[in-house]
Design an enzyme around this catalytic site. Structure first.
Site, PDB file in Angstrom:
ATOM      1  N   CYS A   2       0.818  -1.216   0.000  1.00 22.11           N
ATOM      2  CA  CYS A   2       0.000   0.000   0.000  1.00 22.11           C
ATOM      3  C   CYS A   2       0.851   1.264   0.000  1.00 22.11           C
ATOM      4  O   CYS A   2       1.807   1.400   0.746  1.00 22.11           O
ATOM      5  CB  CYS A   2      -0.938   0.078   1.199  1.00 22.11           C
ATOM      6  N   ARG A  27       6.205  -0.916  -4.416  1.00 21.98           N
ATOM      7  CA  ARG A  27       5.880  -1.456  -3.103  1.00 21.98           C
ATOM      8  C   ARG A  27       4.981  -2.690  -3.206  1.00 21.98           C
ATOM      9  O   ARG A  27       4.812  -3.420  -2.236  1.00 21.98           O
ATOM     10  CB  ARG A  27       5.162  -0.387  -2.271  1.00 21.98           C
ATOM     11  N   TRP A  73      -2.555  -3.187  -1.568  1.00 14.95           N
ATOM     12  CA  TRP A  73      -2.135  -4.586  -1.553  1.00 14.95           C
ATOM     13  C   TRP A  73      -3.096  -5.278  -0.604  1.00 14.95           C
ATOM     14  O   TRP A  73      -3.092  -5.004   0.605  1.00 14.95           O
ATOM     15  CB  TRP A  73      -0.688  -4.684  -1.055  1.00 14.95           C
ATOM     16  N   ASN A  99      -3.225   3.100   4.714  1.00 15.19           N
ATOM     17  CA  ASN A  99      -2.231   2.040   4.613  1.00 15.19           C
ATOM     18  C   ASN A  99      -2.052   1.474   6.014  1.00 15.19           C
ATOM     19  O   ASN A  99      -1.835   2.239   6.950  1.00 15.19           O
ATOM     20  CB  ASN A  99      -0.923   2.671   4.087  1.00 15.19           C
ATOM     21  N   GLY A 100      -2.171   0.158   6.176  1.00 14.52           N
ATOM     22  CA  GLY A 100      -2.015  -0.454   7.496  1.00 14.52           C
ATOM     23  C   GLY A 100      -3.151  -1.422   7.756  1.00 14.52           C
ATOM     24  O   GLY A 100      -3.893  -1.786   6.837  1.00 14.52           O
ATOM     25  N   GLU A 477      19.065 -18.172  -0.718  1.00 13.61           N
ATOM     26  CA  GLU A 477      18.745 -16.887  -1.363  1.00 13.61           C
ATOM     27  C   GLU A 477      18.497 -17.089  -2.865  1.00 13.61           C
ATOM     28  O   GLU A 477      17.577 -16.502  -3.435  1.00 13.61           O
ATOM     29  CB  GLU A 477      19.887 -15.884  -1.107  1.00 13.61           C
ATOM     30  N   LYS A 481      15.049 -16.107  -4.759  1.00  8.76           N
ATOM     31  CA  LYS A 481      15.025 -15.206  -5.916  1.00  8.76           C
ATOM     32  C   LYS A 481      14.283 -15.849  -7.072  1.00  8.76           C
ATOM     33  O   LYS A 481      13.434 -15.248  -7.710  1.00  8.76           O
ATOM     34  CB  LYS A 481      16.469 -14.928  -6.331  1.00  8.76           C
ATOM     35  N   GLU A 484      10.400 -16.364  -6.407  1.00 10.46           N
ATOM     36  CA  GLU A 484       9.541 -15.185  -6.300  1.00 10.46           C
ATOM     37  C   GLU A 484       9.306 -14.487  -7.637  1.00 10.46           C
ATOM     38  O   GLU A 484       8.260 -13.885  -7.824  1.00 10.46           O
ATOM     39  CB  GLU A 484      10.034 -14.209  -5.231  1.00 10.46           C
ATOM     40  N   HIS A 500      18.022 -37.142   3.393  1.00  7.01           N
ATOM     41  CA  HIS A 500      17.161 -37.477   4.539  1.00  7.01           C
ATOM     42  C   HIS A 500      15.681 -37.254   4.221  1.00  7.01           C
ATOM     43  O   HIS A 500      14.867 -37.126   5.125  1.00  7.01           O
ATOM     44  CB  HIS A 500      17.596 -36.673   5.763  1.00  7.01           C
ATOM     45  N   LYS A 595       6.990  -4.812  -1.885  1.00  6.78           N
ATOM     46  CA  LYS A 595       8.380  -4.480  -1.576  1.00  6.78           C
ATOM     47  C   LYS A 595       8.566  -4.218  -0.092  1.00  6.78           C
ATOM     48  O   LYS A 595       9.508  -4.681   0.523  1.00  6.78           O
ATOM     49  CB  LYS A 595       8.775  -3.243  -2.388  1.00  6.78           C
TER      50      LYS A 595
END
Ligand code: F6R
Length: 600
Positions: A2, A27, A73, A99-100, A477, A481, A484, A500, A595
């Site tokens: 947002c 964002r 969002w 936003n929130g 990582e 990457k 996503e 295992h 983001k």
């Protein structure tokens, strides 16, 4: 996650609002809207999808001189036009963006607003309805706004306009980012300075539970009780060119390419003219006192923390734990006598990390933020800050912030070792210099990785990354990457752990990316690569030149081994980039992601 932008002044602000929302796109969002007042009255436009879709429905004849805009969002209610902001009160007098998350929205709805017909499924709508209710009961708008805010539990950054008063823009903030921007004959609100950088570089920082009354020529900040709060403006160091994509097709590629420059900048910022490390005395003292370090982070920053743990333990001899913020917050482990909390966060706004910060501060523990954003919430609220100096990171998938986090953690560990008089067999700044040159070379030859992506990943539905020690952390990582931005299901595993259980997933042609940069475990990881190859895996080995063997797919130049993550992650970032591109994915704005994750 947002974004908000708002304007009050004399000019037509339609383009300022839309342009601001475009700058906030990074964002993450799934719908957007604007509302404003012009000489014909209040107009509102909102749409599911991209800002480009919103632009289509905003009429040319609309010329507002006060307005608010929002990228949403979805949290409460699906991404849809109905749930997109701005939201309006029943009479349509008040229009609001938020936003929130309002945690007690349901309670407010049922205890105070049960006669109201709600249009959306959002938590936000209760705020605008509450304001109207209190105004109907006889309060002034400002009073009604403050009174409503006092009822809210949760996080908010809010912009509110009143169709009956086009001279006032109302705003408020609690645990969600919001800045006031100052101009000549206008004032603005924004979630991020970059959204309004083309019109101002002067800003006022807001604290939690503050309310702002903006007129075109003045700004008044109060607390929730109407007490005036003094605030000095600051000039942002951000340069509009930092947020420009230039000739790059994607921000992610630009940011991957910027990594050698960022490493050199870190050297400049952290080295004095005598070649010594510059670290604040307060931070040095905190490191000396700590008997255990607790690193708290999410996602990519958590992965950087895993590498940093290695440095803090090996170089400076301090036992270190790395925790996922969202887990730590609700399952506090037994802590040592003198803990130091290090919060690692590119944005400095991540709600999960902030929640830990609030809890450990309540207990009186010392805190250090490692962040890319100087005035971010984590930076302001921690005792001290180490900055990443990576420049704005716009692509949702973090790249240059990850390497900057590792570099800054290495500097912190080295500095602590020096302060403690512990022996070190390398000079960190000269190693960083060599690594920046190696990074330049890898970036220059990126088409090799584009071919590897075609060869290994074009048609796959899953992929594994394996490594041992530091290579395991970098593999985590690399997997994050790739998943996503390309939506290929992939996981990073410790090489020895595969057998295992997870090895059951290896089929004919399953890609397995194997990292080989650590000499002490070279033979072990080669053994693990053979195990998966024997079961049909399409094995792609990325190895350092001193450890490479015939058949390896990619050779990395040798650097000081503990610092190899700064180098080995680059082909993995590029692999993700090219795989996503080849699959036609939206590289910079992957689905469902934001983001800056400002909700828990
Ligand atoms: C992945 C990514 C995220 C963030 C995470 C934490 O590419 O960017 O995993 O690392 O959301 O964000 P920050 O570092 O801003 O706290």
């Amino acid at each position: 996650m947002c974004g908000i932008v708002g304007y009050i002044g004399q000019s037509d602000c339609k383009e300022i609002l839309l342009h601001g929302l475009e700058k906030l796109e990074y964002r993450g969002y799934d719908s957007a809207g604007i509302a404003g007042i012009d000489h014909t009255g209040l107009h509102i436009s909102k749409e599911k999808g991209r800002i480009a879709d919103l632009r289509q429905i905003v009429v040319d004849s609309f010329h507002p001189f006060i307005g608010i805009g929002h990228t949403r969002w979805a949290t409460h209610g699906a991404p849809s036009k109905k749930n997109a902001h701005p939201h309006q009160s029943s009479s349509k007098r008040f229009t609001l963006v938020h936003n929130g998350v309002i945690e007690n929205y349901d309670l407010i709805k049922h205890s105070n607003l049960d006669h109201i017909h709600f249009i959306s499924d959002t938590d936000t709508e209760v705020i605008v309805q509450l304001v109207e209710k209190y105004v109907e009961q006889g309060m002034y708008v400002e009073e009604a706004f403050r009174h409503s805010l006092k009822r809210l539990h949760g996080s908010y950054a809010i912009g509110l306009i009143d169709a009956q008063d086009s001279d006032t823009l109302y705003a408020a903030k609690n645990r969600s980012p919001l800045l006031v921007g100052l101009g000549d004959g206008f004032n603005v609100i924004t979630s991020d300075a970059i959204a309004v950088l083309q019109i101002t570089n002067q800003f006022l920082e807001l604290k939690d539970q503050e309310v702002v009354i903006l007129k075109k020529d003045r700004v008044i900040i109060t607390d929730l009780y109407g007490e005036i709060q003094e605030r000095k403006p600051f000039t942002t160091q951000l340069d509009p060119s930092d947020i420009d994509k230039g000739t790059y097709p994607h921000y992610m590629l630009k940011e991957i390419d910027e990594q050698p420059m960022v490493l050199r900048k870190i050297v400049q910022r952290y080295q004095d003219e005598n070649g010594q490390l510059i670290i604040d005395r307060e931070i040095r003292e905190a490191m000396q006192k700590a008997d255990r370090i607790y690193m708290i982070a999410c996602g990519t920053s958590y992965h950087a923390g895993l590498v940093g743990k290695d440095y803090l333990e090996k170089f400076s001899g301090i036992p270190t734990e790395v925790h996922i913020a969202s887990e730590f917050s609700y399952n506090l482990p037994l802590l040592s006598q003198n803990p130091l909390f290090i919060l690692i966060s590119q944005s400095g706004e991540t709600a999960d990390s902030r929640s830990v910060l609030v809890k450990v501060k309540e207990k009186g523990y010392p805190t250090l933020a490692i962040t890319n954003v100087p005035d971010s919430t984590l930076s302001r609220e921690s005792d001290c800050t180490l900055l990443l100096h990576a420049g704005p990171e716009i692509a949702v998938a973090s790249t240059k912030a990850y390497t900057a986090q590792i570099a800054v953690l290495a500097l912190l560990a080295v500095d602590t070792a020096i302060q403690k008089g512990l022996p070190l067999d390398f000079d960190i700044f000269s190693e960083f210099g060599k690594i920046a040159t190696v990074m330049d070379g890898l970036i220059h030859n990126k088409e090799i990785i584009a071919k590897i992506a075609l060869n290994y990943l074009q048609h796959t539905r899953n992929c594994f990354f394996i490594g041992r020690g530091l290579d395991y952390y970098v593999g985590l990582e690399g997997a994050l990457k790739l998943k996503e931005i390309s939506y290929i299901q992939c996981e990073g595993f410790a090489g020895g752990e595969l057998k295992h259980g997870t090895i059951a997933l290896i089929e004919e042609k399953t890609p397995v990316i194997v990292l080989v940069t650590q000499e002490s475990v070279n033979l072990n990881i080669r053994g693990n690569a053979k195990e998966v190859a024997a079961r049909g895996a399409h094995v792609c080995v990325i190895a350092t030149e001193n450890l490479t063997m015939d058949g390896d797919a990619y050779v990395l130049p040798k650097v000081y081994e503990p610092l190899s993550p700064l180098v080995s992650v680059i082909p993995l970032q590029l692999l993700a980039y090219y795989a996503a591109l080849q699959r036609g994915c939206d590289v910079d704005k992957p689905r469902n992601l934001a983001k800056s994750v400002t909700v828990e």
